[in-house]
Design a protein around this motif. Structure first.
Motif, mmCIF file in Angstrom:
data_model
loop_
_atom_site.group_PDB
_atom_site.id
_atom_site.type_symbol
_atom_site.label_atom_id
_atom_site.label_comp_id
_atom_site.label_asym_id
_atom_site.label_seq_id
_atom_site.Cartn_x
_atom_site.Cartn_y
_atom_site.Cartn_z
ATOM 1 N N SER A 32 10.421 49.337 45.798
ATOM 2 C CA SER A 32 9.516 49.740 46.879
ATOM 3 C C SER A 32 9.233 51.235 46.916
ATOM 4 C CB SER A 32 10.085 49.298 48.230
ATOM 5 O OG SER A 32 11.318 49.962 48.483
ATOM 6 N N TYR A 34 8.559 53.142 44.293
ATOM 7 C CA TYR A 34 7.832 53.568 43.091
ATOM 8 C C TYR A 34 6.374 53.131 43.120
ATOM 9 C CZ TYR A 34 12.030 55.084 40.636
ATOM 10 O OH TYR A 34 13.146 55.754 40.255
ATOM 11 N N THR A 35 5.518 54.044 42.735
ATOM 12 C CA THR A 35 4.134 53.699 42.448
ATOM 13 C C THR A 35 4.101 52.858 41.179
ATOM 14 O OG1 THR A 35 3.201 55.651 43.524
ATOM 15 C CG2 THR A 35 1.921 54.669 41.728
ATOM 16 N N TRP A 55 3.522 53.835 46.280
ATOM 17 C CA TRP A 55 4.719 53.342 46.957
ATOM 18 C C TRP A 55 4.559 53.420 48.470
ATOM 19 C CZ3 TRP A 55 7.524 56.444 50.302
ATOM 20 C CH2 TRP A 55 7.138 57.800 50.325
ATOM 21 N N ASN A 76 6.848 43.833 47.759
ATOM 22 C CA ASN A 76 8.118 44.533 47.590
ATOM 23 C C ASN A 76 9.318 43.611 47.772
ATOM 24 O OD1 ASN A 76 6.876 46.972 47.015
ATOM 25 N ND2 ASN A 76 6.897 47.641 49.159
ATOM 26 N N ARG A 100 5.759 51.528 35.566
ATOM 27 C CA ARG A 100 6.367 52.152 36.738
ATOM 28 C C ARG A 100 6.256 53.664 36.634
ATOM 29 N NH1 ARG A 100 12.642 53.063 37.769
ATOM 30 N NH2 ARG A 100 12.002 54.943 36.642
#
Length: 128
Positions: A32, A34-35, A55, A76, A100
């Motif tokens: 959750s 991380y873009t 994120w 998420n 990621r």
């Protein structure tokens, strides 16, 4: 080690739809914060950015060629990011990679170099 596993690729006729998914192993990182992004690479071409979802607030970003046709989303709770692809065109044919962002709690630039972990890719082929 970060584990990202894509699924959902395949062969579809022009105008059709596919939904890609990318599942991250719960044991490898806190999804959750991380873009996440999708990139694609066609034969003989460089890998290109397709879409990203931040994120924070799940803000979405797209390359111009897919705006209005593709939708990126994330769940998420399931550590999964999706790419819904509608109105597919033959030029969308490529291997699609989930990625990621290198750093947690960060977003803003969507070059391949900003993403540090990659899935193995899934083939999308659009026939004319």
């Amino acid at each position: 080690q970060v584990q990202l596993v894509e699924a959902g690729g395949g062969l579809v006729q022009a105008g059709g739809s596919l939904r890609l998914s990318c599942a991250a192993s719960r044991r490898t990182f806190s999804f959750s914060v991380y873009t996440m992004g999708w990139f694609r690479q066609a034969p003989g071409k460089e890998r290109e950015f397709v879409a990203a979802i931040s994120w924070k607030d799940a803000m979405t970003y797209y390359t111009d060629s897919v705006k209005g046709r593709f939708t990126i989303s994330r769940d998420n709770a399931k550590n999964t990011v999706f790419l819904q692809m509608n109105s597919l065109k033959p030029e969308d044919t490529a291997v699609y990679y989930c990625a990621r962002y290198s750093n947690a709690l960060t977003s803003g630039s969507y070059q391949a170099r900003d993403f540090g972990s990659w899935g193995q890719g899934t083939q999308v082929t659009v026939s004319s």
